[in-house]
Scaffold this active site. Structure first.
Site, PDB file in Angstrom:
ATOM      1  N   SER A 136      33.266  35.415  43.325  1.00  0.00           N
ATOM      2  CA  SER A 136      34.019  35.759  44.308  1.00  0.00           C
ATOM      3  C   SER A 136      35.294  36.971  45.411  1.00  0.00           C
ATOM      4  O   SER A 136      36.405  36.707  43.804  1.00  0.00           O
ATOM      5  CB  SER A 136      32.590  36.923  45.123  1.00  0.00           C
ATOM      6  N   GLU A 148      33.067  39.553  36.451  1.00  0.00           N
ATOM      7  CA  GLU A 148      31.859  39.871  36.612  1.00  0.00           C
ATOM      8  C   GLU A 148      32.163  40.438  38.412  1.00  0.00           C
ATOM      9  O   GLU A 148      33.185  40.612  38.055  1.00  0.00           O
ATOM     10  CB  GLU A 148      31.681  38.438  36.515  1.00  0.00           C
ATOM     11  N   HIS A 173      27.546  36.477  40.119  1.00  0.00           N
ATOM     12  CA  HIS A 173      26.500  36.375  41.418  1.00  0.00           C
ATOM     13  C   HIS A 173      25.310  36.425  40.912  1.00  0.00           C
ATOM     14  O   HIS A 173      24.433  37.343  40.778  1.00  0.00           O
ATOM     15  CB  HIS A 173      26.314  37.492  42.281  1.00  0.00           C
TER      16      HIS A 173
END
Length: 352
Positions: A147, A254, A322
């Site tokens: 992230s 992502e 995630h």
């Protein structure tokens, strides 16, 4: 004589001022990824000491930090807490220099064998100028997170050539899939392993895999070193001294909770900034909760529209993102993307 004294005084003042600057001077050095083979950190094993840091955001409760420590101890690791691990400042885990200090200190500490991030969140790009990249290069260790940690992973690889790891954070329970992928990459030096392949789906009559489907966008085979992670963080690195070189790389991406129009905008930014046309291939993982509304294009349509005309292999749907079942992807390691046969294969051991 007075002019000479003034000149010497000015030189001394300039030198003193330079020593007080953060490591932005280090940041302005040429990135190493074009010219040097990557450095491999040593593999992890039970008994190692893991440094636990909060480079981005923190948790709401101290108890979650203690939970993360217990997760790490379940591997047989000893845990060393960052000095500032309990700090909080709004959406940040304390001030920038303290968060950077913890990273530098963990790399410098000879007793620490690897470094885990508690979580992502917000704020890691703010600390990039304060990292000591020479120190990090001199003390290679595995750094793990995802992230917002994407900025750290790619900046450290770009500035030092050290392989870093886009993988689970400490503040999560490892699913069986996540655990196996993590140990395959970080515990045992091995090559020729598949990355991001969806979990085996045992189909029964009248059933087929729906959630974790691999989608071919553009067929072909590409070989290159892996860079990437969270799409929004990769966009934030564009044009900075911390951006990795995209030439002949395989970019994996992502994101989470981004509307399709925002994903469109970020991919378009990378495209018109001249980054995507340098790549050997692209792997798009999961865009979690990136739902379309009204007359919006879908994520699938956006990816095909923005990436489908690059004339390089593109594969969508690998287990990166995630999600509870997540792969560990080594940034800087050599891999082969066989989009035609829907495989991403690690070509070399990512640890020594």
């Amino acid at each position: 004589m007075n002019d000479r004294r003034a000149f010497i005084k000015a030189l001394i003042s300039s030198a003193i001022a330079t020593t007080l600057l953060p490591n932005i001077a280090n940041a302005e050095q040429t990135n190493l990824t074009n010219t040097a083979l990557p450095m491999k950190p040593k593999r992890l094993k039970a008994g190692h000491t893991i440094g636990l840091i909060t480079p981005s955001s923190n948790t709401w409760e101290d108890q979650e930090i203690h939970f993360a420590i217990d997760v790490l101890k379940s591997f047989g690791f000893k845990v060393k807490q960052g000095k500032y691990i309990f700090q909080r400042r709004g959406y940040l885990a304390g001030n920038d220099k303290d968060r950077a200090w913890d990273i530098n200190n963990m790399f410098q500490d000879k007793d620490v064998d690897g470094i885990f991030c508690l979580r992502g969140g917000y704020g890691s790009p703010r600390i990039l100028p304060y990292l000591d990249y020479d120190l990090i290069a001199a003390n290679p260790k595995a750094l793990i997170g995802y992230s917002d940690i994407t900025a750290l992973l790619n900046a450290i690889y770009a500035k030092t050539g050290l392989i870093t790891f886009h993988g689970p954070i400490a503040k999560q329970n490892f699913s069986e899939y996540t655990l196996q992928g993590f140990k395959d990459v970080l515990f045992t030096p091995q090559a020729n392993i598949d990355l991001g392949t969806p979990p085996l789906f045992e189909a029964k009559e009248g059933q087929a895999e729906k959630k974790n489907r691999l989608t071919l966008v553009t067929k072909g085979v590409a070989k290159g070193r892996l860079i990437g992670g969270n799409l929004s963080l990769m966009v934030k690195l564009v044009g900075t001294p911390f951006e990795p070189d995209y030439s002949d790389k395989i970019l994996f991406l992502e994101d989470v909770e981004e509307a399709p129009y925002r994903v469109d905008g970020m991919l378009t930014h990378l495209k018109i900034a001249g980054r995507l046309n340098k790549l050997a291939g692209i792997v798009f993982g999961k865009c979690t909760d990136c739902t379309a509304s009204g007359d919006s294009l879908s994520i699938e349509e956006v990816i095909k529209d923005r990436l489908g005309d690059l004339n390089i292999p593109v594969l969508k749907g690998v287990m990166i993102g995630h999600i509870s079942d997540m792969s560990t992807i080594p940034v800087g390691a050599m891999a082969t993307l066989d989009a035609t046969n829907k495989r991403l294969v690690l070509n070399e051991a990512a640890v020594s």
